[in-house]
Design a protein around this motif. Structure first.
Motif, PDB file in Angstrom:
ATOM      1  N   ASP A  75      41.656  34.680  28.411  1.00 53.65           N
ATOM      2  CA  ASP A  75      40.553  34.672  27.450  1.00 53.65           C
ATOM      3  C   ASP A  75      39.325  35.477  27.882  1.00 53.65           C
ATOM      4  N   ALA A  76      39.454  36.295  28.897  1.00 55.03           N
ATOM      5  CA  ALA A  76      38.314  37.129  29.290  1.00 55.03           C
ATOM      6  C   ALA A  76      38.702  38.603  29.203  1.00 55.03           C
ATOM      7  N   ASP A  77      37.709  39.421  28.960  1.00 50.08           N
ATOM      8  CA  ASP A  77      37.862  40.869  28.883  1.00 50.08           C
ATOM      9  C   ASP A  77      38.488  41.396  30.172  1.00 50.08           C
ATOM     10  N   LEU A  80      36.496  43.021  32.973  1.00 45.91           N
ATOM     11  CA  LEU A  80      35.797  42.233  33.986  1.00 45.91           C
ATOM     12  C   LEU A  80      36.737  41.740  35.073  1.00 45.91           C
ATOM     13  N   MET A  81      38.021  41.999  34.872  1.00 44.64           N
ATOM     14  CA  MET A  81      39.023  41.414  35.764  1.00 44.64           C
ATOM     15  C   MET A  81      39.735  42.462  36.612  1.00 44.64           C
ATOM     16  N   TYR A  86      44.424  44.108  38.304  1.00 46.84           N
ATOM     17  CA  TYR A  86      44.375  42.642  38.350  1.00 46.84           C
ATOM     18  C   TYR A  86      45.721  42.091  38.815  1.00 46.84           C
ATOM     19  N   LYS A  87      45.655  41.162  39.767  1.00 43.33           N
ATOM     20  CA  LYS A  87      46.886  40.557  40.309  1.00 43.33           C
ATOM     21  C   LYS A  87      47.241  39.320  39.498  1.00 43.33           C
ATOM     22  N   GLN A  89      48.869  35.858  38.228  1.00 42.49           N
ATOM     23  CA  GLN A  89      49.202  34.594  38.874  1.00 42.49           C
ATOM     24  C   GLN A  89      50.031  33.750  37.929  1.00 42.49           C
TER      25      GLN A  89
ATOM     26  N   CYS B   2      40.171  41.629  43.893  1.00 41.33           N
ATOM     27  CA  CYS B   2      41.360  40.880  43.579  1.00 41.33           C
ATOM     28  C   CYS B   2      42.284  40.719  44.778  1.00 41.33           C
ATOM     29  N   ASP B   3      42.000  41.429  45.861  1.00 34.00           N
ATOM     30  CA  ASP B   3      42.824  41.289  47.064  1.00 34.00           C
ATOM     31  C   ASP B   3      42.806  39.857  47.563  1.00 34.00           C
ATOM     32  N   ASP B  16      40.015  30.547  38.733  1.00 32.75           N
ATOM     33  CA  ASP B  16      39.153  31.266  37.810  1.00 32.75           C
ATOM     34  C   ASP B  16      37.976  31.932  38.486  1.00 32.75           C
ATOM     35  N   LYS B  19      39.154  34.962  40.636  1.00 27.31           N
ATOM     36  CA  LYS B  19      39.735  36.115  39.959  1.00 27.31           C
ATOM     37  C   LYS B  19      38.705  36.991  39.272  1.00 27.31           C
ATOM     38  N   ARG B  20      37.762  36.340  38.659  1.00 30.34           N
ATOM     39  CA  ARG B  20      36.825  37.076  37.839  1.00 30.34           C
ATOM     40  C   ARG B  20      35.893  37.913  38.705  1.00 30.34           C
ATOM     41  N   ILE B  21      35.727  39.144  38.335  1.00 29.89           N
ATOM     42  CA  ILE B  21      34.751  39.958  39.041  1.00 29.89           C
ATOM     43  C   ILE B  21      33.430  39.229  38.884  1.00 29.89           C
ATOM     44  N   SER B  23      30.614  39.061  38.040  1.00 31.30           N
ATOM     45  CA  SER B  23      29.414  39.382  37.302  1.00 31.30           C
ATOM     46  C   SER B  23      29.036  38.232  36.379  1.00 31.30           C
ATOM     47  N   ALA B  33      30.448  35.877  33.050  1.00 29.67           N
ATOM     48  CA  ALA B  33      30.626  36.771  31.911  1.00 29.67           C
ATOM     49  C   ALA B  33      32.065  36.735  31.427  1.00 29.67           C
ATOM     50  N   LEU B  34      32.211  36.877  30.123  1.00 32.83           N
ATOM     51  CA  LEU B  34      33.543  36.811  29.525  1.00 32.83           C
ATOM     52  C   LEU B  34      33.969  38.158  28.949  1.00 32.83           C
ATOM     53  N   LEU B  35      32.995  38.913  28.486  1.00 34.51           N
ATOM     54  CA  LEU B  35      33.353  40.223  27.951  1.00 34.51           C
ATOM     55  C   LEU B  35      32.194  41.203  28.072  1.00 34.51           C
ATOM     56  N   ALA B  42      27.348  42.414  29.901  1.00 37.65           N
ATOM     57  CA  ALA B  42      28.394  41.402  29.976  1.00 37.65           C
ATOM     58  C   ALA B  42      27.826  40.079  29.490  1.00 37.65           C
TER      59      ALA B  42
END
Ligand SMILES: [Zn+2]
Ligand SMILES: [Zn+2]
Lengths: 103, 533
Positions: A75-77, A80-81, A86-87, A89, B2-3, B16, B19-21, B23, B33-35, B42
């Motif tokens: 559910d996220a852009d 941003l990932m 992106y790895k 899971q 992501c490493d 969660d 994983k998320r950059i 920001s 931020a979601l998008l 963002a």
């Protein structure tokens, strides 16, 4: 180096992108185990080889998705990932939505 | 970044956040931020929702075009953008909305399955899905089938102009009137009640009322389908033939858009709506802007892509979604569960170069992928456009408008350096190539002339080349703007056009002819001296 276990993920196609997958919107798939963890780039190759039913150029261009198709990771852009890097899971939810006119 | 994930598959709890950059939302600076909306912007889920909703209200508030209590028809295709429009209106009218919208909405959907080769079963399924979305909204709705163009009256092509007085005064009056009516009514949700009343009427009587108001109501068509569809199988065939007669997808898309517009306008008029809201997103309008330049509609860009489009006089078209990108809309719909129905259109699964519109879209979308401000730059250009010659009331000033798209004709001619002018001159010079005169209904002028192109005028006996008639009967082509001419030229036969178009063409031709006949008896004023040929 240890082997990464196979992972199950949910794929969803919308906005007309599903037409390239026999009209099926949601797919639960298991990606086989491999030495490196799966990333989105490899997932796209896997989709192209295993799921895409027709006209791959309308979904994948070069090594990425066709411009105009949005990718959401849990559910996220995806921007941003880490996008293609992106790895993945286990139990991840990846959504592809076409924003193009006519799908 | 992501490493970090490597080998931590089991750790689902902390997933969660890792994983998320990392920001944060640029607005609240708290939530993740979601998008990304624009470069560097963002948003988190809540801030995105707030931003999205606010933009809609602000757009309508800023332009002050929709009066309180006014009936507004929402044109909903079922696609993401118009579905989002419907959802915003629903939210805006609900009691929990802080700044409540105060107009009275209704919905129209134009079902175009016949043009896209869908079966009746497929079409029924899609319509059922749409109906369930529309019913949930509680707004009255109408499903109009593309086949119904074959029972439209020619009056749909005649714009009724009411000269606008001072807009601000009108708006203030309307607000005052609305407040008063709200106070005097015992129940404060007066508008909702009328809406509910209309709802019950609409479903059952929609088609009956649509047909009964036309001059050409076709009784047999209703009985043929036992009231299930408001059209006959013959009309479905006629739609298919019409679209099959066009060689290019470019022309088909333009024609479909024209017919759709006429059906929407007609519905708005007979149901008493004065505004129509279309769901074009900013991405869509950027594509339209560039595509329309390619299609020869450069003179009409301001009206074709602006916030409001006054060309039809009594009905104003507004585009309140024009500040949202396709991405924002898709995200909003996904995150907040806005229902939409995907329907395959003319260009579905088409290769990228299939039509000018389609090619323009992939050009812009590809550019956007590498240069994320592409769409907004093009969009901002459209905001700066002003019609160089404003649309003037049609009938009394004798300003002719295009038969199909209702834009003022001859704008191009006022500029001597325009491409249109160059083309007209070269057309005049090479008369033998150009179809002239002749009745529309005798049709196939194009074919006729094409066949006889190389022959001499005398031997061909082709009526459309007749020089006498040229001076008395204005030809069909002169009723169209440059761009619509190209669309119609793509057809193999004019006979396939819906009757209301041919009928109105004949009416205009007769009118011009009479005008010419009585011209010598008319006193010319200074005005006429400028415009007379
Ligand atoms: Zn926030
Ligand atoms: Zn036109």
């Amino acid at each position: 180096m240890k082997m990464a276990a196979p992972i199950s993920i949910h794929l969803e196609f919308g906005g007309g992108a599903e037409l390239l997958f026999d009209g099926v919107k949601t797919h639960h798939v298991t990606l086989p185990s491999q030495s490196e963890p799966w990333d989105v780039k490899q997932l796209l190759e896997w989709i192209k080889a295993n799921l895409l039913k027709e006209r791959p150029e309308l979904f994948i261009q070069g090594t990425t998705v066709r411009p105009g198709i949005l990718v959401l990771i849990n559910d996220a852009d995806w921007e941003l990932m880490g996008e293609l890097d992106y790895k993945l899971q286990d139990q991840d939810n990846i959504v592809f939505i076409s924003t193009l006119h006519g799908g | 970044m992501c490493d970090l994930d490597e080998g931590s598959n089991e750790d689902s709890m902390g997933r969660d956040s890792v994983k998320r950059i990392s920001s944060k939302c640029m607005k609240c600076k708290e939530s993740p931020a979601l998008l990304i909306i624009r470069v560097g912007d963002a948003f988190c889920r809540n801030c995105f929702k707030e931003y999205f909703v606010h933009k809609f209200r602000a757009m309508l508030g800023k332009n002050r075009l929709v009066f309180p209590g006014e009936k507004v028809l929402l044109a909903v295709s079922g696609g993401p953008s118009s579905s989002s429009l419907l959802f915003q209106v629903q939210e805006g009218l609900s009691h929990k909305a802080s700044k409540k919208l105060r107009f009275v909405p209704g919905i129209v959907h134009i079902e175009e399955g016949a043009a896209c080769g869908k079966t009746l079963e497929e079409r029924t399924k899609i319509v059922a899905d749409l109906k369930s979305i529309f019913s949930t909204s509680g707004f009255p709705f109408v499903i109009v089938y593309l086949e119904e163009v074959f029972s439209l009256p020619s009056s749909v092509l005649q714009s009724i102009f009411s000269l606008p007085t001072e807009k601000d005064d009108l708006y203030k009056d309307a607000v005052a009137g609305f407040m008063q009516s709200c106070h005097t009514s015992v129940k404060k949700n007066l508008c909702h009640e009328t809406v509910a009343q209309e709802t019950t009427l609409t479903e059952d009587h929609t088609h009956a009322s649509l047909l009964s108001t036309h001059a050409h109501a076709n009784e047999t068509s209703i009985s043929a389908f036992r009231g299930k569809f408001p059209f006959s199988p013959e009309q479905t065939e006629a739609v298919k033939k019409l679209f099959a007669s066009m060689k290019t997808l470019t022309a088909k898309e333009e024609m479909l858009q024209t017919l759709r517009k006429h059906l929407i306008l007609y519905t708005a008029r007979i149901k008493g709506y004065s505004k129509v809201m279309m769901g074009d997103s900013c991405t869509r309008l950027a594509v339209k802007l560039l595509a329309n330049i390619c299609l020869g509609r450069g003179a009409f860009l301001a009206m074709d892509t602006g916030f409001s489009d006054p060309r039809h006089g009594d009905i104003t078209i507004i585009r309140p979604m024009r500040e949202y990108s396709a991405k924002e809309i898709a995200f909003y719909n996904k995150l907040f569960g806005v229902p939409s129905v995907f329907t395959a259109g003319l260009n579905t699964k088409a290769p990228e170069k299939a039509s000018i519109q389609h090619l323009t879209e992939s050009f812009i979308v590809k550019l956007q992928a590498d240069f994320p401000s592409t769409v907004s730059t093009i969009y901002r250009t459209s905001e700066k456009l002003n019609p160089r010659y404003s649309q003037t009331p049609a009938d009394d000033k004798g300003t002719e408008t295009c038969l199909l798209c209702s834009c003022v004709l001859g704008i191009e001619l006022r500029d001597e350096a325009s491409a249109f002018c160059a083309i007209s001159i070269s057309e005049e010079l090479s008369q033998s190539k150009k179809p002239e005169g002749g009745q529309v209904s005798s049709s196939t002028m194009e074919e006729c002339c094409a066949e006889n192109k190389m022959e001499t005028l005398e031997s061909s006996g082709c009526s459309c080349q007749s020089r006498e008639r040229r001076n008395t009967t204005p030809d069909f082509w002169s009723l169209l703007c440059y761009s619509c001419k190209l669309v119609v030229k793509d057809m193999t036969s004019l006979d396939l056009l819906p009757e209301y178009i041919l009928e109105e063409a004949n009416r205009r031709q007769r009118r011009t002819q009479i005008k010419r006949e009585i011209q010598e008896y008319l006193l010319t004023s200074e005005d006429d001296a400028d415009t007379a040929p």
